[in-house]
Design an enzyme around this catalytic site. Structure first.
Site, PDB file in Angstrom:
ATOM      1  N   ASN A  11      43.193  44.208  48.913  1.00 39.31           N
ATOM      2  CA  ASN A  11      42.893  45.143  47.833  1.00 39.31           C
ATOM      3  C   ASN A  11      41.572  45.855  48.069  1.00 39.31           C
ATOM      4  OD1 ASN A  11      45.177  44.577  46.097  1.00 39.31           O
ATOM      5  ND2 ASN A  11      44.216  42.616  45.668  1.00 39.31           N
ATOM      6  N   ASP A 109      31.600  41.968  54.186  1.00 39.45           N
ATOM      7  CA  ASP A 109      31.771  41.406  52.850  1.00 39.45           C
ATOM      8  C   ASP A 109      31.012  40.095  52.705  1.00 39.45           C
ATOM      9  OD1 ASP A 109      33.524  40.304  54.745  1.00 39.45           O
ATOM     10  OD2 ASP A 109      35.044  39.816  53.249  1.00 39.45           O
ATOM     11  N   THR A 185      61.597  21.190  41.903  1.00 40.32           N
ATOM     12  CA  THR A 185      61.127  21.889  43.095  1.00 40.32           C
ATOM     13  C   THR A 185      59.929  22.781  42.807  1.00 40.32           C
ATOM     14  OG1 THR A 185      63.341  21.861  44.072  1.00 40.32           O
ATOM     15  CG2 THR A 185      61.787  23.499  44.924  1.00 40.32           C
TER      16      THR A 185
END
Length: 256
Positions: A11, A109, A185
């Site tokens: 993103n 970053d 599950t």
């Protein structure tokens, strides 16, 4: 006002900062092929919806770990705002050291996060950033000194779904009831993904602290930080806006 742009592998965040306060945030999926016109149309529409006067944007700062996006983001800043953006590189005045064997390999970053921690906090830190990858950055003595890169939890969950024919895609969340033992599950998968990932975080933090020369605090950032924080005691601080804060600080240091 400042427009801060942080391009991640999954993103891209656009944030408007007014007098040091983050007043608006928008996200778009990162695509290397996205044009400057596409960025501009999308961003100006969101600004209009949220009542942001784009004429008041006086500065733009960009950090990216996807170099192919940079040309069109710079073009968008110049055409849409009439501003030459500040592109974050290691050549700028970051205000933090980089003490690793290959500084050129460190993602921007990670350094931006260190800048924010160094400005806002005292002491040494393990910075956990939950993104496409989950990174652990060691910030000691006002310098980035190394870290860990692990697959992000969403990547792990998707890999399990893709590789196992009879397993469904499940949300990244603790199983209903918050217990490790699954009774079907879906709950079994959620337990394995969530608590298994949490155990990895706690185990790696324990190892890093054991290797450290002194006490270290743990700061978590990224969208999933708030999801994990209630289930562990190893996270001392959560700051989901850490990267934008770091970009703001870098812009201030280099525009003077």
């Amino acid at each position: 006002m400042l427009l801060a742009i942080d391009v991640g592998n999954t993103n891209t965040m656009f944030a408007v900062v007014d007098n040091g306060e983050i007043v608006h945030r928008w996200r778009i999926s990162t695509q290397a092929s996205r044009t400057s016109d596409e960025y501009m149309v999308w961003l100006t529409q969101l600004m209009e919806i949220d009542g942001v006067d784009r004429q008041k944007v006086q500065r733009v700062v960009i950090s990216t770990v996807v170099p192919t996006t940079l040309f069109n983001l710079e073009r968008m800043a110049r055409r849409g705002f009439g501003i030459d953006p500040l592109v974050v590189t290691k050549d700028l005045n970051l205000g933090v050291g980089i003490e690793v064997a290959h500084p050129e390999q460190v993602g921007m970053d990670r350094l931006v996060n260190c800048v924010a921690v160094g400005d806002r906090h005292e002491g040494d830190f393990i910075i956990i950033d939950f993104g496409t990858a989950t990174t652990f950055d060691i910030f000691v003595g006002n310098a980035y000194t190394g870290g860990i890169i692990a697959p992000g939890i969403n990547l792990s969950a998707e890999a399990l779904y893709v590789a196992a024919a009879q397993l469904p895609r499940v949300a990244v969340a603790p199983p209903k009831g918050g217990k490790a033992k699954g009774y079907d599950t879906v709950s079994a998968m959620q337990s394995g993904i969530f608590f298994g990932y949490l155990a990895m975080i706690e185990g790696l933090v324990a190892r890093l602290k054991a290797e450290a020369a002194g006490p270290m605090k743990v700061l978590a950032t990224g969208g999933l930080a708030v999801l994990f924080e209630p289930y562990t005691s190893v996270i001392d601080v959560v700051d989901v806006d850490l990267t934008v804060r770091g970009l703001t600080i870098i812009d201030e240091r280099n525009r003077r």
